[in-house]
Scaffold this motif. Structure first.
Motif, mmCIF file in Angstrom:
data_model
loop_
_atom_site.group_PDB
_atom_site.id
_atom_site.type_symbol
_atom_site.label_atom_id
_atom_site.label_comp_id
_atom_site.label_asym_id
_atom_site.label_seq_id
_atom_site.Cartn_x
_atom_site.Cartn_y
_atom_site.Cartn_z
ATOM 1 N N PRO C 206 -30.827 -28.343 -44.587
ATOM 2 C CA PRO C 206 -31.486 -28.856 -43.375
ATOM 3 C C PRO C 206 -32.111 -30.220 -43.677
ATOM 4 N N SER C 305 -29.861 -28.309 -38.548
ATOM 5 C CA SER C 305 -29.493 -27.057 -39.198
ATOM 6 C C SER C 305 -28.734 -27.309 -40.499
ATOM 7 N N GLU C 307 -25.607 -26.336 -42.831
ATOM 8 C CA GLU C 307 -24.247 -25.935 -42.472
ATOM 9 C C GLU C 307 -23.479 -25.539 -43.723
ATOM 10 N N ASP C 331 -26.665 -22.849 -39.578
ATOM 11 C CA ASP C 331 -27.860 -22.016 -39.753
ATOM 12 C C ASP C 331 -28.885 -22.406 -38.695
ATOM 13 N N SER C 332 -28.975 -21.583 -37.653
ATOM 14 C CA SER C 332 -29.864 -21.899 -36.536
ATOM 15 C C SER C 332 -31.314 -21.582 -36.860
ATOM 16 N N GLY C 333 -31.552 -20.923 -38.004
ATOM 17 C CA GLY C 333 -32.897 -20.413 -38.242
ATOM 18 C C GLY C 333 -33.117 -19.196 -37.363
ATOM 19 N N THR C 339 -29.124 -25.551 -31.770
ATOM 20 C CA THR C 339 -28.015 -25.454 -32.725
ATOM 21 C C THR C 339 -26.714 -24.993 -32.064
ATOM 22 N N CYS C 365 -22.685 -20.139 -34.821
ATOM 23 C CA CYS C 365 -24.124 -20.448 -34.854
ATOM 24 C C CYS C 365 -24.815 -19.150 -35.282
ATOM 25 N N TYR C 367 -28.046 -16.784 -36.975
ATOM 26 C CA TYR C 367 -29.499 -16.671 -37.106
ATOM 27 C C TYR C 367 -29.879 -16.189 -38.501
ATOM 28 N N ALA C 373 -33.728 -24.480 -36.238
ATOM 29 C CA ALA C 373 -33.183 -25.831 -36.344
ATOM 30 C C ALA C 373 -32.978 -26.404 -34.948
#
Lengths: 160, 275, 579
Positions: C206, C305, C307, C331-333, C339, C365, C367, C373
């Protein structure tokens, strides 16, 4: 009731008297108590330079300067730089597109003015060193360096 | 209770306060503690500002140099007699930070900060402490490495000044490696002091910063050099020793592996320069 | 720093006689910048201003059993403690204003926390120091839950459920799909006949936008039951709409003032501070300021994010890439933010600026229990470009070719069909590589120096190949015709294109967009843009220009049956952003 500490100093040549909170930093006093909004909060850690001011002519980061340490001192901010006319550095920043978002600009100009005060003819490396406390996250460093260089060139030409 | 600031005029009186109140800490230039104050660190309860002029005193003329703990990096840089400290002092932040940051603060800065302390460690500096926590023996001096074996926060002794001998020309080399220049915290900081006699290294002190939380001495590396002439073979032996005695730390700037590689690389370069 | 304008390239496509473009000019806001008088959100002072600091999760993932604020409530200066239950609509997703994604994120966590630093309580106090003291006095009883910080771990069966709205830890795109697909040609037979297969796995961390001005807002009650909000947001209308939804108020009760932004770079689109500042003002009747400090900016303001990409190339011995397969995990968090939108952007960008006849890509995408992100300078594009360009170096090595020349062979030529079925135009990649090589004295072979993007494209290369899809099986080849219209000097040549039937099997869009009535905008001042700034201050107000007809090949939007609803248009600039 929080402890308030009376504090007197000169800001850009004018006497000011305020009550500072316990452990309050100089940036907070300047912005919230005195009303000089030219120094900016960026990090509160002395890491970005947006809050840069001078104390007795020397640059400091006001966010990590304990306010009460400036009692009786001369504090200078960007607001003190221009009167009826702009400082040549301000003109050069305007002409050279040396500001994007404008948030680092007050600290940059304070740093550059302090440099020219002590060394009117700095070279490029000395300019870079002099603004190394100041982060420009829009990464407009080159126009900033060039703007300062243009003032150096003007002052050289004017002095000769 | 929020943090309380107290001003004290006398160093030894401040030392007494520190001895009696484990929550009290000394506020110097503010570069280390003020960020914590601003962040609302509730562990900070009582900060002492000490205005004792002894902290700002420098004695540079004679064979022994004394520098008060309250002397700033900018003060050191303004002193031509301390030119051998300038390569380290100029690495500490930018000009505004150097106007604020004190020698005393640098001694207690945690990695990746504390560059000047690394050079002072290589130079075999001694520290004198204020009375109080260490008893009435204010005149007592300790080798600087004693400080670095102690905690950085509570119970830290109150340093009055540092004392060191002026190094001979060419005796000491300092190098800081950072990710951003001219201003950036250290991946690794190295200071090497070699005392040479009749073509052989009589005494070596090799100090590193960034590797451990505090500046550290590479004693084993120094031992491989002592008694030998400075040759490529000796340098290779010395570099191979680095990771045998040190386990570099990882942080956001660099992994331990990278720090180890850089420590060896820059040690090699420094020693080659000193050949 | 000198800028090298290569006026020899594309000379006929550029007009040097424009009044503004190409001419030096002063920024309209620069006097304010150099005098320190530009009005950033924090440059507004109010009597009796209150300050918010949040109690944040110390865990990656935990259930909240109990919250004890007894001590904090009675501490000096504490005016109000805001809980999740005080937020009228405590669930939102940022792009719900565009019907993109389901509501999945609370303003303040109520039942569980899903990332370290997630806000649970907002403490409103007379000073920041008092708010900090009260934050430290709150006791929260957490039941720590298993967490997952890795995208591949997160989509395995049995992984901890990060976000209950998406129990599989994967975002759902339009139509319920758990990923975005791109299919062009058929990669399997192409891999089978390739002379070399090159595979790579690439990961990007990130990246924090780190604007020097932090995220922040000051809100205050006004007369007539309205609230003013000074904000650092990059999207003034967007933030206003978000607050109206979360606080369940009519947007005309909100008076947003912004437009002077101290750097954003995508990090100020999430409306992190405005909802709580305004809610604080509503609950206390006083002016309330909520600003992230630098540690919060780094820990909890959303970065771009991370990746993870797998890339597989099939290469012909002569240097052509004949097939490329890409699988990516964003990685959207813990929550969606932007994202999912980044993934859509990414798919439109694949397979990079190279003409490849067989392309197969899936992008997810995902989580995890990391910081959510969001937007950040070219998100969805920059990280996969890193993967693609490392893969290009790897491919060149496998072929024993020069990496510059390998790129030149495969670079788009004008008139080539891109994998997402748009014709490439104004492809300056070849010329850019040549100019870069020249600048650094990099030796290119004569045939590579002679290459140009302006010839060699089109024809066979403009065709859409028969395409294998999972749902519809093999789709027949599409057709397209390219006609480069002769243009008068100084005009951009227009590519007239008959669009083929797209691989989704959906009809092509109507050539005339449905006119959309302009809605009444909520009152908002001091901004000449809403969502399009990348962290700079307001640009000069645009001059009135007569409407121009866009060439058909350049019209935006995916083909599809969706007719835009009028309410989208309020936020229509979201689709036009440039960053």
């Amino acid at each position: 009731m929080m402890v308030k500490k009376p504090l007197e100093f000169r800001l850009n040549g004018t006497e000011v008297a305020v009550f500072a909170d316990e452990a309050e930093n100089l940036l907070s006093v300047l912005r919230a108590k005195v009303g000089d909004l030219t120094p900016k909060y960026g990090c509160g850690q002395g890491g970005c330079g947006a809050c840069m001011v001078t104390i007795d002519g020397r640059t400091v980061l006001s966010c990590i300067t304990l306010a009460e340490t400036v009692a009786g001192a001369d504090v200078g901010t960007l607001a003190g730089l221009s009167g009826e006319r702009l400082d040549p550095l301000q003109e050069a920043f305007m002409d050279g597109f040396a500001a994007q978002c404008g948030y680092c600009t007050p600290g940059m100009i304070v740093a550059a003015r302090a440099l020219l005060q002590h060394n009117p003819t700095p070279d490029r490396d000395q300019i870079i060193e002099a603004i190394s406390d100041n982060i420009c996250r829009c990464t407009g460093y080159e126009p900033i360096i060039e703007a300062i260089q243009s003032v150096v060139a003007q002052e050289r030409a004017g002095g000769s | 209770m929020p943090v309380k600031i107290e001003s004290m005029a006398d160093l030894d009186a401040a030392a007494q306060v520190l001895a009696g109140d484990k929550t009290a800490q000394v506020l110097g230039g503010g570069t280390i503690l003020m960020p914590r104050v601003n962040a609302g660190d509730v562990a900070l309860r009582r900060l002492l500002r000490i205005s004792d002029p002894v902290l700002r005193k420098m004695t540079v003329g004679g064979p022994e140099i004394t520098i008060g703990a309250g002397v700033s990096m900018a003060d050191i840089l303004a002193q031509q007699g301390l030119a051998f400290l300038h390569p380290a002092a100029v690495c500490v932040g930018g000009p505004a930070i150097r106007n604020m940051a004190t020698l005393g603060g640098n001694l207690f800065a945690k990695a990746p900060y504390g560059d000047l302390a690394v050079l002072l460690l290589a130079l075999g500096t001694e520290v004198s402490l204020a009375g109080g926590r260490t008893g009435p023996g204010a005149a007592r001096r300790d080798p600087i490495e004693v400080l670095f074996r102690q905690s950085t926060d509570a119970r830290a002794p109150l340093v009055r000044a540092v004392h060191l001998a002026r190094p001979k020309a060419g005796q000491v080399q300092f190098h800081k490696m950072a990710r951003t220049n001219p201003r950036g915290p250290a991946v690794v900081t190295l200071a090497v002091s070699l005392e040479v006699s009749a073509g052989r290294i009589a005494k070596a002190r090799i100090a590193l910063g960034g590797i451990e939380t505090r500046p550290c001495l590479a004693v084993g590396v120094a031992r491989t050099l002592e008694g030998a002439a400075l040759s490529e073979a000796a340098i290779t032996r010395a570099c191979a020793e680095v990771l045998r005695e040190l386990t570099p730390r990882s942080d956001a700037l660099a992994s331990g592996w990278y720090r180890g590689e850089m420590a060896q690389l820059h040690l090699r370069r420094i020693l080659q320069q000193m050949m | 720093m000198s800028v090298d304008f290569r006026k020899d390239i594309f000379a006929k496509e550029r007009d040097d006689n424009l009044n503004e473009i190409g001419k030096p000019t002063r920024r309209q806001d620069i006097l304010g910048h150099v005098t320190g008088r530009s009005p950033f959100f924090d440059d507004h002072r109010f009597d009796g201003l209150l300050h918010i600091k949040c109690v944040r999760s110390p865990h990656h993932h935990a259930r909240i059993r109990a919250i004890d604020t007894t001590r904090a409530e009675t501490m000096p200066g504490v005016v109000r403690i805001i809980r999740g239950s005080d937020v009228p609509v405590n669930l939102n997703t940022l792009l719900s204003l565009l019907d993109f994604g389901k509501d999945d994120e609370p303003v303040l966590a109520e039942s569980k926390v899903a990332y370290m630093g997630e806000p649970v309580l907002a403490i409103v106090a007379q000073s920041e120091a008092q708010a900090h003291e009260a934050v430290a006095a709150v006791r929260i009883d957490y039941e720590v839950l298993p967490h997952v910080l890795d995208v591949e771990e997160a989509i395995k069966p049995g992984a901890a459920v990060v976000n209950e709205t998406y129990p599989g830890n994967k975002f759902e795109f339009y139509g319920g799909n758990d990923h975005q697909k791109l299919r062009f040609g058929d990669v399997a037979p192409a891999f089978a006949r390739a002379d070399h297969i090159v595979e790579g796995r690439y990961q990007m961390a990130p990246i924090e936008q780190a604007p020097i001005e932090p995220n922040g807002a000051i809100a205050a009650p006004q007369t007539n039951d309205r609230y003013v909000c000074y904000t650092s947001t990059q999207g003034l209308f967007f933030s206003l709409g978000t607050v109206a939804k979360l606080l369940n108020v009519e947007s005309n009760r909100l008076h947003f003032i912004g437009g002077t932004v101290g750097g954003g770079f995508g990090g100020k689109v999430d409306s992190l501070c405005e909802p709580l500042a305004i809610l604080g003002a509503m609950l206390t009747g006083r002016a309330v300021r909520y600003v992230l400090d630098r540690a919060e900016e780094m820990q909890v303001s959303a970065p771009r994010s991370a990746e993870l990409w797998y890339v597989k190339d099939g290469l012909a011995a002569d240097g052509r890439i004949i097939a490329r397969q890409l699988t990516g995990y964003f990685d959207s968090g813990a929550y969606t933010r932007l994202t999912g939108y980044g993934v859509v952007k990414c798919i439109g960008h694949l397979p990079g600026p190279y003409t490849i006849p067989n392309v197969h890509s899936d992008a997810y995408c995902v989580y995890t229990n990391r910081t959510p992100a969001t937007a950040m300078r070219g998100f969805g594009v920059t990280a996969v470009d890193f993967a693609i360009e490392r893969q290009m170096d790897k491919g060149a090595r496998a072929l024993g070719m020069d990496p510059f020349e390998f790129r030149l062979i495969n670079a788009y030529r004008d008139g080539d069909m891109k994998a997402h079925r748009r014709l490439a135009g104004n492809c300056a990649l070849i010329e850019s590589i040549q100019a870069a090589a020249e600048r650094v004295d990099y030796p290119l072979g004569a045939e590579f120096r002679a290459m140009t993007s302006m010839s060699g494209g089109g024809g066979e290369r403009a065709l859409i190949p028969p395409t294998r899809t999972e749902r519809l099986g093999m789709l027949p080849a599409g057709t397209s015709t390219v006609e480069v219209k002769t243009t008068a000097p100084g005009l951009v040549p227009q590519f007239g294109v008959d669009l083929p039937v797209p691989a989704t099997g959906l009809p092509a869009p109507s050539p005339t967009p449905t006119p959309v009535p302009a809605p009444k905008a909520p009152e908002t001042r001091a901004t000449t843009y809403d969502y399009g700034a990348s962290g700079l201050s307001a640009p000069p107000a645009p001059k009135e220009v007569p409407p121009a007809t866009e060439p058909a090949a350049l019209t935006k939007s995916q083909p599809g049956p969706v007719t835009p609803k009028p309410r989208y248009s309020r936020y229509s600039s979201l689709g036009n952003r440039r960053r």
